[in-house]
Design an enzyme around this catalytic site. Structure first.
Site, PDB file in Angstrom:
ATOM      1  N   VAL A  57       4.838   0.215  12.007  1.00  0.00           N
ATOM      2  CA  VAL A  57       5.611   0.889  13.041  1.00  0.00           C
ATOM      3  C   VAL A  57       5.358   0.180  14.364  1.00  0.00           C
ATOM      4  O   VAL A  57       4.208  -0.057  14.736  1.00  0.00           O
ATOM      5  CB  VAL A  57       5.233   2.377  13.159  1.00  0.00           C
ATOM      6  CG1 VAL A  57       6.089   3.058  14.219  1.00  0.00           C
ATOM      7  CG2 VAL A  57       5.393   3.080  11.818  1.00  0.00           C
ATOM      8  N   ASP A 100       3.644  16.478   2.657  1.00  0.00           N
ATOM      9  CA  ASP A 100       2.469  15.782   3.184  1.00  0.00           C
ATOM     10  C   ASP A 100       2.218  16.164   4.643  1.00  0.00           C
ATOM     11  O   ASP A 100       2.089  15.297   5.508  1.00  0.00           O
ATOM     12  CB  ASP A 100       2.652  14.267   3.046  1.00  0.00           C
ATOM     13  CG  ASP A 100       1.315  13.522   3.190  1.00  0.00           C
ATOM     14  OD1 ASP A 100       0.254  14.159   3.002  1.00  0.00           O
ATOM     15  OD2 ASP A 100       1.331  12.325   3.500  1.00  0.00           O
TER      16      ASP A 100
END
Length: 1019
Positions: free
Chosen positions: A687, A797
């Site tokens: 990222v 998650d």
């Protein structure tokens, strides 16, 4: 003679002297010193910073000179009044008898010190921000007859000690947070003539002791959570003139004793069940009759049309049938929408009146030349169908010359153009001021139908649009400067649409409640949203969804058009406040609408035309080179476009309008994906931080070429995220599918992850208010994923690294790469386990059973980490504590539950909120999924709206210690994390729920229309 003159002179001198003395005494009368001192104490408790009592006596000025804070916003509705009786001690001493401090946004508490004003008769403290409850000390005031504390932040139960207020004639607590049952002792206030309990959170049945309140003249108990039937003892209130019960929770039937009340002027009842037959009301002086959405059937009785004083008649959304005729002097406002009424309405005389009449959603017959009145709503009023189902023959063109694939409307405002990365989009004007209480306005390809008047504002000139001059933040602020509103039902409909799947975006912003007026924050606008006749949002609250006023929120839904029409209905079901910022502010409100066909990727974007001059290529050799280069380019471009088109087809298959960024844009934004801009590793790959040419900071997720997920998973992630817009979800700006690269472009979150904020070496100093806001934000985001979005979704998650924080420490859930659509007909999905040990629910990690309750468990762990500042993946407390949750359970049993609170707070935290958060975390992490709350319930628990269910310890095989130990064994010995579960998906059908919808905005009249049409067409 002189003696007589002298006598007259002496007489007039004495009279004049007496009058002078009386005037002097009156002019020197002043407030009693004790009450002057009491005012100072009262002001302090109310939250008044400075009170000037020196310059002028309050009884002389008839007001309190309050020096407001710097940020105080002047308000013309402020009522700052002191009433005095100055007849004491030979007209030299005054005593306060009335105190009114209204619409001043005072932030203190109700002052017990008012008892130091012993002659006080009336207390008016409406529209402030006062907290606490009604002080029992007030019962000592022998002259007190009126208490009005509406529109404040008062909470708790109504005190049982109210029975001591023996002389009270009016009690008004509307628009607060009071809860629990109504105390029996309220029935002892037999002098009451007015009782206003509306817009609170009262529960239970109305106590039988209220039968004693025989002097009541007006009662408002709307918008509560009462249970049981409408009590027959209301018939004892023989003086009753106004009875408002809409959305109270009470059910029918209407008792005969109530029907026989002869002094009734107003009867309002809505959104309930059990009232099948029309009541034969005895009162001949009725001015307002509202029996909306209560289940009425049969014809409208003729006596209704003979009530000469009747001004408002609302019988909408019932099952009334028969013919409406013989109406000579109709009421000014008539709402018959959503029934089964039939006949030729044009011959009944009703349409010749000057009344506002709503006939929409019925079975009337119309001639081909039917006249459309400006005060008559005929939308969907006819069973005579044409090529555009449901519209009267005179209302639409005979044929659609062209079918549209997109539409943008700026509700209540002028034409607005906005720009995004693809170009300019124009939102059509919707600024007609001809909207009234029963109107249907139609334009080229769309129309708007409005029903209802704001009866509470006592005005004959309602406005159905609103605007703000404040500077707005967020994307495209011009879309939110105006909005259209309605008192009951607002329908936007598009016609001449190309059939197919559409993405519908509804833009909302609460612009009538201003945060600058503190009390205005207490306003609750609640309504329902239907798209194509299906309930999309129930009890939608703009303020709550956007986390505040003046903040935009966009709701998206995918809808199917089969008859060239699409309908969006917003409906007020009687819930929410009606007196903030003033009476008559309620009902649905919307800022803009956008709809786009799934195969219309540009969605009406006006492309910018570029004019390029090509140089003249001279010479045969030059031409040959050019041809060769072009051929090579075309071949290469064909390969690229084939691959790119395949991906774009995958995107279109999901009905998306995702912004597509070019590779060059993202390469420039990230400085060629410089490692200095790397933020970390995401679910698919790296990222990077970037900056677009317009200055927008972004986060670019560059998918790893080694990722096992690939294109299908990439498309899946876009498909789930792009359709979701919520303040507590990370926003997806768009994607890039060039050069065999798969990239996602998100909003940039300045404060990184919650994990770094709590556990990082340079962790943020999160105070308690920030932690509370973060926890509630996560809960709301999950609530939206589970129940608020068009497609229910399980994240799978949830953990602190997947919760990001923006500049203002607003929590936003990220990383939907593990999410799976949760089909409404499945109770659980058994699939490959993917998650993080320490956050996974036992039933998911051990047996692969996935439901929303797995996210609830993970949220409970995160909530405990927020309150404690500790990680659940590390052993906590003593050696016997396997996890943070286990440690909390141990502390709860020993009564030391607050020991778990993060010591970094140094004791500076709200104890009640901390205990509540811990208890919510514990109930969410219950080992049994069935004993965990839903996320919607968890939000209400965190906000104190409902009680927290008791945590049940389970020592068996699902016990927490055993589960955590087993999970750690799995984490140590298994790399596949499948727990022996196959990747076959097994499903179990969900048991059905109660089938009756209390808000049937597509009642039988519409269903029957559809049935008749379908059956006839199949012959």
């Amino acid at each position: 003679m002189s003696i007589i003159l002298w006598s007259f002179f002496l007489f007039f001198t004495i009279i004049l002297s007496s009058l002078t003395n009386i005037t002097t005494l009156a002019s020197f009368s002043s407030l009693h010193a004790d009450e002057l001192n009491a005012l100072k104490e009262i002001a302090t408790t109310l939250g008044i910073k400075r009170l000037n009592l020196r310059d002028e006596d309050p009884c002389s000025s008839k007001t309190l000179k309050i020096i407001q804070e710097v940020d105080f916003v002047p308000n013309l509705d402020i009522n700052n009044t002191i009433g005095c009786d100055c007849s004491f001690n030979n007209n030299t001493i005054c005593r306060i008898t009335e105190l009114a401090l209204k619409t001043m946004s005072l932030r203190g508490k109700l002052p017990p010190e008012l008892t130091k004003l012993p002659y006080l008769k009336s207390i008016e403290l409406c529209r402030n921000y006062l907290s606490g409850t009604i002080p029992m000390e007030w019962a000592k005031m022998a002259y007190l007859t009126s208490i009005s504390v509406c529109a404040n932040n008062l909470s708790g139960n109504l005190p049982a000690g109210l029975q001591n207020f023996k002389n009270l004639t009016f009690l008004g607590v509307e628009g607060n947070q009071f809860s629990g049952p109504i105390p029996d002792e309220l029935g002892n206030l037999t002098s009451l003539t007015g009782l206003e309990l509306a817009s609170n959170k009262f529960t239970g049945i109305l106590p039988g002791t209220l039968a004693r309140l025989v002097n009541l003249e007006r009662v408002r108990i709307c918008d509560n959570n009462f249970t049981g039937i409408i009590p027959a003892y209301i018939g004892n209130w023989t003086r009753l003139q106004k009875l408002h019960l809409y959305a109270s929770g009470l059910t029918g039937p209407i008792p005969d004793a109530v029907v026989r009340l002869e002094n009734l002027l107003e009867l309002s009842l809505s959104d309930t069940t059990g009232i099948k037959s029309f009541p034969n009301l005895s009162s001949k002086g009725l001015k307002r009759l509202i029996l909306r959405n209560v289940g009425l059937s049969g014809p409208i009785p003729s006596y209704i049309w003979n009530l000469t004083d009747l001004k408002i008649l609302d019988l909408s959304f019932n099952k009334l049938n028969g013919i409406v005729q013989g109406v000579q002097n109709p009421p000014k406002n008539i709402y018959l929408t959503g029934n089964l009424l039939s006949g030729n309405i044009e011959s009944g005389g009703l349409l010749n009146s000057q009344s506002y009449i709503d006939l929409s959603y019925n079975n009337f017959s119309w001639s081909s030349s039917c006249q459309k009145g400006s005060t008559i709503n005929t939308y969907q009023s006819s069973y005579s169908k044409n090529n555009l189902t449901g519209l009267p023959p005179c209302a639409v063109p005979a044929n659609c010359k062209k079918y549209q694939r997109f539409l943008h409307i700026n509700c209540g405002g002028e034409e607005v153009s906005i720009r995004n990365s693809l170009g300019k989009i124009t939102y059509q004007t919707d600024n007609s001021r001809q909207t009234n209480a029963a109107s249907n306005q139609q334009f080229d390809y769309w129309g708007v139908s409005n029903t209802g008047d704001f009866t509470d504002d006592n005005s004959d000139h309602d406005e159905y649009y609103t605007s703000t001059n404040l500077t707005l933040s967020g994307d495209y602020p011009d879309l939110y400067k105006t909005a259209r509103r309605s008192a009951l039902s607002l329908v936007y409909y598009a016609f001449c649409l190309e059939n197919g799947n559409y993405n519908v975006k509804l833009h909302f912003m609460e612009i009538q409640f201003s945060d600058k007026e503190v009390y205005s924050r207490l306003g609750r606008r609640i309504f329902d949203v239907y798209v194509q006749g299906k309930l999309f949002l129930r009890d939608f609250n703009i303020n709550k969804e956007a986390n505040g006023n003046m903040k935009p929120v966009i709701k998206e839904i995918n809808a199917t058009v089969t008859n060239h029409m699409l309908e969006i209905r917003l409906y007020w079901a009687g819930k929410g406040t009606t007196l903030i910022p003033k009476r008559g502010n309620y009902g649905p409100l919307i800022s803009a609408i956008s709809l786009c066909h799934s195969q219309e990727p540009l969605c009406g974007v006006e492309k910018t035309k570029h004019h390029i001059k090509y140089p003249l290529i001279l010479g045969a050799s030059g031409a040959l080179v050019t041809i060769v280069l072009l051929a090579v380019g075309i071949y290469a471009r064909g390969i690229y476009r084939r691959d790119n088109n395949r991906r774009e087809r995958d995107l279109r298959a999901q009905g998306l309008q995702t912004v597509c960024f070019s590779w060059r844009q993202l390469q420039t934004a990230t400085n060629n994906f410089d490692q200095a801009n790397k933020l970390g590793e995401g679910g698919f790959g790296s990222v990077f931080k970037g900056e677009l040419s317009d200055g927008t900071i972004i986060a670019v997720k560059q998918l790893s070429s080694k990722s096992s997920q690939g294109n299908r998973e990439f498309v899946n992630e876009i498909g789930m995220i792009s359709g979701l817009n919520h303040p507590n979800l990370v926003k997806l700006y768009g994607c890039c599918v060039e050069r065999d690269q798969l990239l996602l472009v998100y909003e940039y979150m300045e404060n990184n992850s919650l994990a770094l904020a709590l556990f990082g070496q340079n962790s943020l100093k999160l105070d308690w208010a920030a932690r509370q806001k973060i926890c509630v934000g996560i809960a709301r985001g999950l609530e939206f994923l589970h129940d608020g979005s068009a497609m229910r979704m399980v994240h799978r998650d949830i953990k602190t690294t997947n919760v990001l924080l923006d500049t203002d420490l607003n929590a936003k859930i990220s990383d939907f790469g593990l999410a799976r659509l949760h089909e409404a007909e499945h109770t659980h999905i058994s699939t490959k386990v993917a998650g993080t040990i320490g956050y996974m629910a036992p039933e998911y990690a051990l047996w692969g059973q996935l439901t929303e309750k797995a996210d609830v468990y993970s949220f409970g762990v995160v909530a405990m980490e927020i309150v404690s500042g500790k990680s659940n993946t590390k052993q906590q407390g003593n050696a016997d504590s396997v996890s943070l949750i286990n440690w909390a359970l141990t502390l709860q049993q020993t009564g030391d539950i607050l020991e778990i609170v993060d010591r970094m707070l140094e004791g500076e935290f709200n104890r009640s909120e901390a205990v509540r958060m811990i208890k919510v975390a514990l109930v969410c992490t219950n080992s049994s999924p069935s004993l965990r709350p839903t996320m919607s319930e968890a939000v209400k628990m965190l906000e104190g709206e409902i009680e927290i269910t008791q945590v049940m310890s389970d020592p068996g095989i699902y016990g927490h210690d055993w589960s955590i130990s087993k999970l750690r064994d799995i984490d140590t010995h298994s790399s596949s994390s499948t727990s022996g579960v196959t990747d076959q998906t097994t499903t179990t059908m969900k048991s059905s729920v109660s089938g009756c919808d209390l808000y049937p905005l597509y009642p039988e009249s519409m269903i029957l229309n559809s049935t008749v049409e379908n059956s006839s067409s199949s012959l």
